[in-house]
Design a protein around this motif. Structure first.
Motif, PDB file in Angstrom:
ATOM      1  N   PRO A 171       0.925  -1.197  -0.022  1.00  0.00           N
ATOM      2  CA  PRO A 171       0.125   0.024  -0.106  1.00  0.00           C
ATOM      3  C   PRO A 171       0.776   1.438  -0.092  1.00  0.00           C
ATOM      4  O   PRO A 171       0.454   2.165  -0.465  1.00  0.00           O
ATOM      5  CB  PRO A 171      -0.888   0.018   1.297  1.00  0.00           C
ATOM      6  CG  PRO A 171      -0.666  -1.667   1.847  1.00  0.00           C
ATOM      7  CD  PRO A 171       0.433  -2.055   1.001  1.00  0.00           C
ATOM      8  N   MET A 172       2.068   1.186   0.666  1.00  0.00           N
ATOM      9  CA  MET A 172       2.811   2.430   0.496  1.00  0.00           C
ATOM     10  C   MET A 172       3.103   2.864  -0.918  1.00  0.00           C
ATOM     11  O   MET A 172       3.270   4.038  -1.175  1.00  0.00           O
ATOM     12  CB  MET A 172       4.028   2.281   1.316  1.00  0.00           C
ATOM     13  CG  MET A 172       5.344   1.385   0.382  1.00  0.00           C
ATOM     14  SD  MET A 172       5.106  -0.151   0.746  1.00  0.00           S
ATOM     15  CE  MET A 172       6.767  -0.672  -0.011  1.00  0.00           C
ATOM     16  N   THR A 173       3.042   2.181  -1.687  1.00  0.00           N
ATOM     17  CA  THR A 173       3.414   2.623  -3.435  1.00  0.00           C
ATOM     18  C   THR A 173       2.066   3.222  -3.977  1.00  0.00           C
ATOM     19  O   THR A 173       2.116   4.173  -4.586  1.00  0.00           O
ATOM     20  CB  THR A 173       3.610   1.406  -4.289  1.00  0.00           C
ATOM     21  OG1 THR A 173       2.585   0.584  -4.394  1.00  0.00           O
ATOM     22  CG2 THR A 173       5.079   1.041  -3.567  1.00  0.00           C
ATOM     23  N   TRP A 174       0.988   2.930  -3.602  1.00  0.00           N
ATOM     24  CA  TRP A 174      -0.187   3.554  -4.109  1.00  0.00           C
ATOM     25  C   TRP A 174      -1.322   4.119  -3.412  1.00  0.00           C
ATOM     26  O   TRP A 174      -2.067   4.829  -3.693  1.00  0.00           O
ATOM     27  CB  TRP A 174      -1.037   2.284  -4.911  1.00  0.00           C
ATOM     28  CG  TRP A 174      -1.345   1.143  -4.272  1.00  0.00           C
ATOM     29  CD1 TRP A 174      -0.561  -0.242  -4.474  1.00  0.00           C
ATOM     30  CD2 TRP A 174      -2.441   0.860  -3.129  1.00  0.00           C
ATOM     31  NE1 TRP A 174      -1.265  -1.047  -3.696  1.00  0.00           N
ATOM     32  CE2 TRP A 174      -2.131  -0.401  -2.809  1.00  0.00           C
ATOM     33  CE3 TRP A 174      -3.036   1.451  -2.598  1.00  0.00           C
ATOM     34  CZ2 TRP A 174      -2.982  -1.244  -1.764  1.00  0.00           C
ATOM     35  CZ3 TRP A 174      -3.935   0.925  -1.448  1.00  0.00           C
ATOM     36  CH2 TRP A 174      -3.830  -0.236  -1.290  1.00  0.00           C
ATOM     37  N   SER A 175      -0.803   4.472  -2.036  1.00  0.00           N
ATOM     38  CA  SER A 175      -1.776   4.995  -0.885  1.00  0.00           C
ATOM     39  C   SER A 175      -1.624   6.633  -0.952  1.00  0.00           C
ATOM     40  O   SER A 175      -2.054   7.312  -0.310  1.00  0.00           O
ATOM     41  CB  SER A 175      -2.005   4.391   0.430  1.00  0.00           C
ATOM     42  OG  SER A 175      -0.635   4.567   0.802  1.00  0.00           O
ATOM     43  N   SER A 176      -0.469   7.192  -1.373  1.00  0.00           N
ATOM     44  CA  SER A 176      -0.331   8.559  -1.247  1.00  0.00           C
ATOM     45  C   SER A 176      -0.720   9.220  -2.323  1.00  0.00           C
ATOM     46  O   SER A 176      -1.486   8.683  -3.034  1.00  0.00           O
ATOM     47  CB  SER A 176       1.348   8.725  -1.331  1.00  0.00           C
ATOM     48  OG  SER A 176       1.725   8.740  -2.765  1.00  0.00           O
ATOM     49  N   ASP A 177      -1.037  10.745  -2.110  1.00  0.00           N
ATOM     50  CA  ASP A 177      -1.631  11.592  -3.147  1.00  0.00           C
ATOM     51  C   ASP A 177      -0.736  11.669  -4.247  1.00  0.00           C
ATOM     52  O   ASP A 177      -1.545  12.305  -5.118  1.00  0.00           O
ATOM     53  CB  ASP A 177      -1.654  13.013  -2.455  1.00  0.00           C
ATOM     54  CG  ASP A 177      -2.711  13.137  -1.236  1.00  0.00           C
ATOM     55  OD1 ASP A 177      -3.608  12.099  -0.999  1.00  0.00           O
ATOM     56  OD2 ASP A 177      -2.611  13.983  -0.572  1.00  0.00           O
TER      57      ASP A 177
ATOM     58  N   ALA B 130      -2.873   3.294   8.824  1.00  0.00           N
ATOM     59  CA  ALA B 130      -2.255   4.327   8.838  1.00  0.00           C
ATOM     60  C   ALA B 130      -2.282   5.098   7.223  1.00  0.00           C
ATOM     61  O   ALA B 130      -2.311   6.098   6.967  1.00  0.00           O
ATOM     62  CB  ALA B 130      -0.629   4.596   9.281  1.00  0.00           C
ATOM     63  N   THR B 131      -2.058   4.008   6.225  1.00  0.00           N
ATOM     64  CA  THR B 131      -1.991   4.291   4.868  1.00  0.00           C
ATOM     65  C   THR B 131      -3.505   4.534   4.369  1.00  0.00           C
ATOM     66  O   THR B 131      -3.664   4.675   3.253  1.00  0.00           O
ATOM     67  CB  THR B 131      -1.266   3.328   3.964  1.00  0.00           C
ATOM     68  OG1 THR B 131      -1.944   2.094   4.341  1.00  0.00           O
ATOM     69  CG2 THR B 131       0.061   3.056   4.381  1.00  0.00           C
ATOM     70  N   GLU B 132      -4.364   4.096   5.211  1.00  0.00           N
ATOM     71  CA  GLU B 132      -5.779   4.174   4.699  1.00  0.00           C
ATOM     72  C   GLU B 132      -6.255   3.269   3.607  1.00  0.00           C
ATOM     73  O   GLU B 132      -7.110   3.199   3.017  1.00  0.00           O
ATOM     74  CB  GLU B 132      -6.419   5.608   4.351  1.00  0.00           C
ATOM     75  CG  GLU B 132      -6.281   6.576   5.590  1.00  0.00           C
ATOM     76  CD  GLU B 132      -6.754   8.151   5.536  1.00  0.00           C
ATOM     77  OE1 GLU B 132      -7.588   7.939   4.267  1.00  0.00           O
ATOM     78  OE2 GLU B 132      -6.578   8.729   6.219  1.00  0.00           O
ATOM     79  N   ALA B 133      -5.219   2.216   3.662  1.00  0.00           N
ATOM     80  CA  ALA B 133      -5.609   1.069   2.631  1.00  0.00           C
ATOM     81  C   ALA B 133      -7.015   0.276   3.094  1.00  0.00           C
ATOM     82  O   ALA B 133      -7.531  -0.401   2.401  1.00  0.00           O
ATOM     83  CB  ALA B 133      -4.192   0.181   2.591  1.00  0.00           C
TER      84      ALA B 133
ATOM     85  N   LEU C 215       8.361   8.603   0.766  1.00  0.00           N
ATOM     86  CA  LEU C 215       7.093   7.893   1.039  1.00  0.00           C
ATOM     87  C   LEU C 215       7.074   7.633   2.691  1.00  0.00           C
ATOM     88  O   LEU C 215       6.080   7.009   2.997  1.00  0.00           O
ATOM     89  CB  LEU C 215       6.853   6.687   0.363  1.00  0.00           C
ATOM     90  CG  LEU C 215       6.391   6.999  -1.020  1.00  0.00           C
ATOM     91  CD1 LEU C 215       6.396   5.711  -1.928  1.00  0.00           C
ATOM     92  CD2 LEU C 215       5.070   7.916  -1.371  1.00  0.00           C
ATOM     93  N   MET C 216       8.148   7.790   3.514  1.00  0.00           N
ATOM     94  CA  MET C 216       8.233   7.404   4.729  1.00  0.00           C
ATOM     95  C   MET C 216       7.053   8.017   5.432  1.00  0.00           C
ATOM     96  O   MET C 216       6.767   9.074   5.306  1.00  0.00           O
ATOM     97  CB  MET C 216       9.466   8.079   5.403  1.00  0.00           C
ATOM     98  CG  MET C 216       9.734   7.763   6.743  1.00  0.00           C
ATOM     99  SD  MET C 216      11.123   6.674   6.817  1.00  0.00           S
ATOM    100  CE  MET C 216      12.471   7.380   5.804  1.00  0.00           C
ATOM    101  N   PRO C 217       6.169   7.057   6.125  1.00  0.00           N
ATOM    102  CA  PRO C 217       5.115   7.439   6.626  1.00  0.00           C
ATOM    103  C   PRO C 217       5.044   8.292   7.672  1.00  0.00           C
ATOM    104  O   PRO C 217       5.922   8.461   8.653  1.00  0.00           O
ATOM    105  CB  PRO C 217       4.544   6.158   7.372  1.00  0.00           C
ATOM    106  CG  PRO C 217       5.784   5.230   7.142  1.00  0.00           C
ATOM    107  CD  PRO C 217       6.798   5.523   6.459  1.00  0.00           C
ATOM    108  N   LYS C 218       4.187   9.444   7.636  1.00  0.00           N
ATOM    109  CA  LYS C 218       4.394  10.318   8.652  1.00  0.00           C
ATOM    110  C   LYS C 218       3.476   9.894   9.546  1.00  0.00           C
ATOM    111  O   LYS C 218       2.816  10.295  10.321  1.00  0.00           O
ATOM    112  CB  LYS C 218       3.780  11.790   8.211  1.00  0.00           C
ATOM    113  CG  LYS C 218       4.557  12.340   7.215  1.00  0.00           C
ATOM    114  CD  LYS C 218       4.092  13.682   6.610  1.00  0.00           C
ATOM    115  CE  LYS C 218       4.310  13.859   5.405  1.00  0.00           C
ATOM    116  NZ  LYS C 218       4.302  12.567   4.276  1.00  0.00           N
ATOM    117  N   ARG C 219       3.355   8.407   9.695  1.00  0.00           N
ATOM    118  CA  ARG C 219       2.596   7.782  10.447  1.00  0.00           C
ATOM    119  C   ARG C 219       1.160   8.078  10.532  1.00  0.00           C
ATOM    120  O   ARG C 219       0.361   7.854  11.386  1.00  0.00           O
ATOM    121  CB  ARG C 219       3.169   7.916  11.877  1.00  0.00           C
ATOM    122  CG  ARG C 219       4.428   7.149  12.129  1.00  0.00           C
ATOM    123  CD  ARG C 219       4.577   5.773  12.583  1.00  0.00           C
ATOM    124  NE  ARG C 219       5.796   5.102  12.296  1.00  0.00           N
ATOM    125  CZ  ARG C 219       5.991   4.123  11.251  1.00  0.00           C
ATOM    126  NH1 ARG C 219       5.166   3.766  10.490  1.00  0.00           N
ATOM    127  NH2 ARG C 219       7.118   3.695  11.324  1.00  0.00           N
TER     128      ARG C 219
END
Ligand code: HEC
Length: 395
Positions: free
Chosen positions: A244-250, A364-367, A297-301
């Motif tokens: 999800p970190m690859t496709w969940s950001s704006d 956190a990623t809202e996946a 893409l490091m999560p801002k948590r």
């Protein structure tokens, strides 16, 4: 008989087939590009032969020859390579229909991106699958494409526009699979609509006692080279749902483009290495792209949880019960879900604690929940994250 359960079996069997045929297809693609790039000058003086290669594999010696245009006579038996490609597409498209079209409101649509009805989303998805190929093919056949550089620029532009559009219409995950499916469709159509028909014409000319027109060989080779650069990107897109970190950001469409670029650079490195050029800059650039992405893409948590009070386990249980356990339970109640997805369950205290880290990542990623279909609030997400951060304790 439970339809969702049957659909799980269909999904398993089709995915299994898809992997097998995909490996066979991409394997032959790599093999023949490698063979073409590593031919030695012919030794037996046949002027029709372009080059040859000696090889050893599986305990046997092989000698392969490539002809400039065609041999003088059509051999009695000619081995064709097409079913690997066709079955990869048939199985892949079936999976796509089963999952992304059949369960569009879970996988393809995200109301936070665009509030589409499943029917409209599927129609757009289908139109893009066909449209991508039509536009690509028309441009490849046009005068514009006679210049290789023009064509590369066009290819990149088509990808940029498709990625941007898909990521602004579909859920992040759906958009990535959509672009993967479009790319895969172009690759298979290259085989079915250009390479194989051209080869048929070459064979027909030889049967009529004529020399085949070399343009078919050129056209086929061009498409085959395009396909080879698309292999690594398309494989990334196919496995992206797990990450999800690859496709969940704006900025997911930029992430898609960057990882695609990294894949193509790595493929280019191997192609060049086959012709004796060792351009280590290429994989170095690919790694740099990935490292920059990983940092960006490091999560801002997700939602901020600084200084938050840690919620009680009872509260966490209440949140998972209302937002997760309809699907993630030993006996899911959500329509269309037969068994706890990925074996992840939130229907008992031990299971909730066991899956705490995975829960943190998804929340956190809202996946999860998919498309936020249970309307989980930011405050509820913060509570889950605060609870996991404090050690995921059962009070
Ligand atoms: C509508 C059904 C549904 C709801 C509600 C739901 N999930 Fe999921 N979840 C799924 C499906 C389907 C998958 C499998 C996705 C896939 O195929 O990659 C999944 C996968 C997962 C995974 C495994 C991810 C992986 O790739 O390993 C985790 C963890 C998860 N969900 C957590 C949650 C949490 C936490 C909630 C509640 C906040 C939640 N889910 C709500 C359907 C749901």
């Amino acid at each position: 008989m439970d339809l969702a359960y049957l659909s799980d079996w269909a999904s398993l069997l089709i995915r299994w087939l898809h992997l097998i045929t995909g490996i066979a297809w991409i394997g032959t693609s790599f093999y023949f590009i490698g063979l073409d790039n590593q031919l030695d000058p012919p030794r037996d003086g046949n002027p029709r032969v372009k080059g040859e290669q000696w090889a050893i594999h599986g305990g046997g010696f092989y000698r392969k020859e490539k002809y400039l245009n065609a041999p003088a006579q059509l051999p009695e038996k000619l081995h064709w390579f097409k079913w690997e490609a066709y079955w990869t597409w048939i199985s892949g498209f079936s999976l796509f229909m089963l999952i992304y079209w059949g369960q569009a409101s879970t996988y393809l649509v995200d109301p936070a991106v665009m509030n589409l009805s499943p029917g409209v989303a599927v129609a757009i998805s289908a139109a893009m699958l066909v449209g991508g190929w039509v536009v690509y093919d028309l441009v490849c056949k046009s005068k514009f494409a006679e210049n290789e550089r023009n064509l590369s620029i066009f290819g990149v532009a088509l990808l940029v526009v498709s990625a941007f559009v898909a990521c602004h219409i579909f859920s992040g995950r759906g958009a990535f699979l959509q672009i993967g499916a479009m790319t895969g469709t172009i690759m298979v159509a290259n085989v079915a609509m250009v390479i194989i028909p051209g080869q048929r014409k070459m064979v027909a000319a030889m049967q009529a006692g004529q020399e085949p027109d070399p343009k078919y060989g050129r056209w086929g080779k061009q498409r085959s080279v395009h396909n080879t650069y698309l292999t690594l990107p398309v494989l990334f897109l196919m496995i992206s749902p797990h990450y999800p970190m690859t496709w969940s950001s704006d900025w997911n469409w930029v992430v898609l483009l960057a990882i695609t670029l990294a894949g193509a650079l790595v493929r280019q490195f191997f192609v060049l290495r086959q012709i004796g050029k060792n351009q280590v800059m290429l994989p170095a650039m690919a790694i740099a792209v990935i490292v920059v992405l990983a940092i960006m893409l490091m999560p801002k948590r997700g939602p901020d949880i600084a200084g938050m009070e840690v919620p009680s386990f009872a509260e966490v249980q209440a949140i998972t019960a209302s937002h997760c356990a309809s699907c993630h339970a030993a006996r899911p109640t959500f329509e269309g879900i037969a068994a706890a997805p990925k074996g992840v369950r939130f229907d008992d205290p031990a299971q909730i604690r066991r899956w705490a880290q995975a829960m943190r990542q998804q929340v956190a990623t809202e996946a999860m929940p998919p498309g936020n279909m249970t309307e989980m609030t930011t405050e509820e997400r913060q509570k889950i994250l605060a609870w996991v951060a404090a050690g995921a304790k059962a009070d």
